[in-house]
Design a protein around this motif. Structure first.
Motif, PDB file in Angstrom:
ATOM      1  N   LEU A  45       0.736  -1.802  -0.185  1.00  0.00           N
ATOM      2  CA  LEU A  45       0.294  -0.132  -0.130  1.00  0.00           C
ATOM      3  C   LEU A  45       0.979   1.320  -0.559  1.00  0.00           C
ATOM      4  O   LEU A  45       0.588   2.595   0.342  1.00  0.00           O
ATOM      5  CB  LEU A  45      -1.004  -0.087   1.435  1.00  0.00           C
ATOM      6  CG  LEU A  45      -1.687  -0.973   1.384  1.00  0.00           C
ATOM      7  CD1 LEU A  45      -2.716  -1.192   2.789  1.00  0.00           C
ATOM      8  CD2 LEU A  45      -3.166  -1.237  -0.160  1.00  0.00           C
ATOM      9  N   ARG A  49       0.409   5.274  -6.230  1.00  0.00           N
ATOM     10  CA  ARG A  49      -0.510   5.040  -6.694  1.00  0.00           C
ATOM     11  C   ARG A  49      -0.643   4.725  -8.226  1.00  0.00           C
ATOM     12  O   ARG A  49       0.224   5.223  -8.572  1.00  0.00           O
ATOM     13  CB  ARG A  49      -1.790   5.738  -6.588  1.00  0.00           C
ATOM     14  CG  ARG A  49      -3.110   5.294  -6.507  1.00  0.00           C
ATOM     15  CD  ARG A  49      -4.075   6.586  -6.266  1.00  0.00           C
ATOM     16  NE  ARG A  49      -5.520   5.860  -6.426  1.00  0.00           N
ATOM     17  CZ  ARG A  49      -5.862   5.078  -6.139  1.00  0.00           C
ATOM     18  NH1 ARG A  49      -5.117   5.361  -4.483  1.00  0.00           N
ATOM     19  NH2 ARG A  49      -7.511   4.960  -6.431  1.00  0.00           N
ATOM     20  N   ASP A  50      -1.066   3.903  -8.467  1.00  0.00           N
ATOM     21  CA  ASP A  50      -1.175   2.961 -10.642  1.00  0.00           C
ATOM     22  C   ASP A  50       0.738   3.005 -10.895  1.00  0.00           C
ATOM     23  O   ASP A  50       0.833   3.709 -12.212  1.00  0.00           O
ATOM     24  CB  ASP A  50      -2.136   4.179 -10.827  1.00  0.00           C
ATOM     25  CG  ASP A  50      -3.429   3.963 -10.669  1.00  0.00           C
ATOM     26  OD1 ASP A  50      -3.600   2.810 -10.272  1.00  0.00           O
ATOM     27  OD2 ASP A  50      -4.013   4.808 -10.581  1.00  0.00           O
ATOM     28  N   GLU A  98      -8.825  -6.292  -3.314  1.00  0.00           N
ATOM     29  CA  GLU A  98      -8.662  -5.051  -2.725  1.00  0.00           C
ATOM     30  C   GLU A  98      -6.989  -4.281  -3.076  1.00  0.00           C
ATOM     31  O   GLU A  98      -7.594  -3.491  -3.166  1.00  0.00           O
ATOM     32  CB  GLU A  98      -7.777  -5.206  -1.210  1.00  0.00           C
ATOM     33  CG  GLU A  98      -7.399  -4.548  -0.357  1.00  0.00           C
ATOM     34  CD  GLU A  98      -8.466  -3.691   0.325  1.00  0.00           C
ATOM     35  OE1 GLU A  98      -7.758  -2.419   1.329  1.00  0.00           O
ATOM     36  OE2 GLU A  98      -9.498  -3.652   0.420  1.00  0.00           O
ATOM     37  N   LYS A 101      -8.071  -1.766  -5.545  1.00  0.00           N
ATOM     38  CA  LYS A 101      -7.688  -0.029  -5.229  1.00  0.00           C
ATOM     39  C   LYS A 101      -6.874   0.898  -5.373  1.00  0.00           C
ATOM     40  O   LYS A 101      -7.431   2.213  -5.585  1.00  0.00           O
ATOM     41  CB  LYS A 101      -8.605  -0.228  -4.005  1.00  0.00           C
ATOM     42  CG  LYS A 101      -9.657  -0.700  -3.155  1.00  0.00           C
ATOM     43  CD  LYS A 101      -9.905  -1.451  -1.944  1.00  0.00           C
ATOM     44  CE  LYS A 101     -10.156  -0.097  -1.244  1.00  0.00           C
ATOM     45  NZ  LYS A 101     -10.355  -0.441   0.367  1.00  0.00           N
ATOM     46  N   THR A 102      -5.126   0.692  -6.084  1.00  0.00           N
ATOM     47  CA  THR A 102      -4.496   1.558  -5.792  1.00  0.00           C
ATOM     48  C   THR A 102      -3.282   1.741  -6.186  1.00  0.00           C
ATOM     49  O   THR A 102      -2.859   2.396  -6.989  1.00  0.00           O
ATOM     50  CB  THR A 102      -3.725   1.478  -4.141  1.00  0.00           C
ATOM     51  OG1 THR A 102      -3.529  -0.084  -3.367  1.00  0.00           O
ATOM     52  CG2 THR A 102      -4.264   1.329  -2.783  1.00  0.00           C
ATOM     53  N   GLN A 103      -3.519   0.580  -7.321  1.00  0.00           N
ATOM     54  CA  GLN A 103      -3.247  -0.138  -8.259  1.00  0.00           C
ATOM     55  C   GLN A 103      -3.612  -0.361  -9.935  1.00  0.00           C
ATOM     56  O   GLN A 103      -5.140  -1.421  -9.507  1.00  0.00           O
ATOM     57  CB  GLN A 103      -2.014  -0.859  -8.551  1.00  0.00           C
ATOM     58  CG  GLN A 103      -1.153  -1.381  -6.952  1.00  0.00           C
ATOM     59  CD  GLN A 103       0.018   0.354  -7.796  1.00  0.00           C
ATOM     60  OE1 GLN A 103       0.137   0.255  -8.434  1.00  0.00           O
ATOM     61  NE2 GLN A 103       0.651   0.912  -6.219  1.00  0.00           N
ATOM     62  N   ASP A 104      -3.157  -0.116 -11.007  1.00  0.00           N
ATOM     63  CA  ASP A 104      -3.865  -0.189 -12.594  1.00  0.00           C
ATOM     64  C   ASP A 104      -2.934  -1.228 -12.676  1.00  0.00           C
ATOM     65  O   ASP A 104      -2.430  -0.237 -14.102  1.00  0.00           O
ATOM     66  CB  ASP A 104      -4.240   1.152 -12.361  1.00  0.00           C
ATOM     67  CG  ASP A 104      -5.731   0.578 -14.170  1.00  0.00           C
ATOM     68  OD1 ASP A 104      -5.667  -0.915 -14.693  1.00  0.00           O
ATOM     69  OD2 ASP A 104      -5.128   1.170 -14.577  1.00  0.00           O
TER      70      ASP A 104
END
Length: 331
Positions: A45, A49-50, A98, A101-104
């Protein structure tokens, strides 16, 4: 009069909220910090992000065999191994929900040994208990955990209250403070070679029909989630000396095709990758650190040349962090 009427209910509610907060903080402080051997959520986490090109899921075969830093050094691809010990496909489904929610990521890779797992394995408390609190963890508790473990998973103090005697202030602080990024990116290196590895390969048994069907239903849910997010999914069997029967693997390939999942069986491909059994197996199932480096370099070439995965643009700070992780690995 109106203030007096509501005063006691308000104080009671505040007391309950404060009690819940204190119990939650105490539970976190008493729970051991997890930094390796899977279920490493805090550092995941903390990743920007991404920023990940791929996400690697699965069992201990994933977190012992795949070294994202070696892979990055080879290809420039960024990734994370968000696996867990003996992680079932039901648990993996909630992990993926889960994680997204923070990675693509441009690709999800699922190490497929869990297709041959029982409904519950030995590490539910770890795999589910270390998930971030929220709806996905609740989903895992009630669909992917043994009923007898649910009390402790809902109220972690039930599991860890006995640790108060051995807890140090530094351990408590580490448990309560936000985690930083992990230079290993979810990988856990292991050293040594299994003494009897030359006697292999070692056959494993298949599964009863009903359990396989249940596992397949969770694989379908994982595939559906990836399709909904427009993320390609690859199901893989790692090179291993603890080998599932050929007919089981053939059936898995056919079922994966029905679910429109790319499937790659590398069970017996170790020699082509440069893996030497008497040098590179920690035990019949897992590669040691040297074997993981060989496999990860090969895997990097496979992801870029066969699956056309291309590194995404990164912020300078993240590029510097990955480069530093490479330098640390080379020491």
């Amino acid at each position: 009069m109106r203030t007096s009427k509501w005063r006691e209910p308000i104080f009671a509610l505040l007391f309950l909220l404060l009690s819940a907060l204190l119990i939650g903080l105490l539970s976190l402080a008493l729970r051991p910090v997890r930094t390796d051997y899977g279920a490493v959520w805090g550092p995941y986490l903390a990743e920007p992000r991404d920023s990940l090109d791929y996400l690697y899921l699965g069992s201990s075969y994933a977190y012992c065999d795949v070294d994202p830093v070696v892979l990055y050094d080879r290809t420039g691809l960024t990734g994370y191994v968000l696996a867990g010990p003996e992680q079932t496909l039901s648990q993996t489904y909630w992990y993926l929900r889960e994680a997204l929610k923070t990675q693509d990521p441009a690709l999800v890779v699922l190490e497929g040994s869990a297709l041959a797992f029982q409904q519950y394995q030995s590490y539910t408390q770890v795999n589910v208990g270390y998930m971030p609190a929220g709806l996905n963890q609740l989903g895992a508790i009630f669909t992917a955990a043994e009923p007898e473990l649910r009390t402790g998973l809902l109220f972690p103090l039930y599991f860890y209250h006995g640790r108060w005697k051995e807890l140090t202030p530094s351990e408590a602080a580490a448990a309560l403070l936000p985690a930083g990024t992990d230079t290993l990116k979810g990988y856990t290196p292991v050293s040594g070679v299994f003494d009897q590895i030359a006697d292999g390969p070692f056959p494993r048994e298949g599964l009863p029909e009903d359990i396989y069907a249940e596992n397949l239903s969770w694989l379908a849910k994982i595939a559906g989630l990836c399709a909904h997010k427009d993320i390609p999914l690859a199901l893989v069997f790692h090179p291993t000396y603890s080998q599932l029967p050929a007919d089981f693997r053939a059936r898995a390939a056919a079922d994966a095709a029905c679910l429109d999942i790319s499937f790659f069986d590398w069970t017996e491909a170790g020699a082509d990758m440069g893996i030497v059994p008497t040098q590179h197996y920690y035990d019949p199932g897992h590669l040691n650190q040297e074997g993981a480096s060989v496999f990860s370099a090969w895997l990097g070439d496979f992801l870029t040349e066969e699956l056309d995965l291309v590194p995404r643009a990164q912020e300078p700070d993240n590029t510097a962090a990955w480069s530093q992780a490479v330098q640390n690995r080379r020491k």
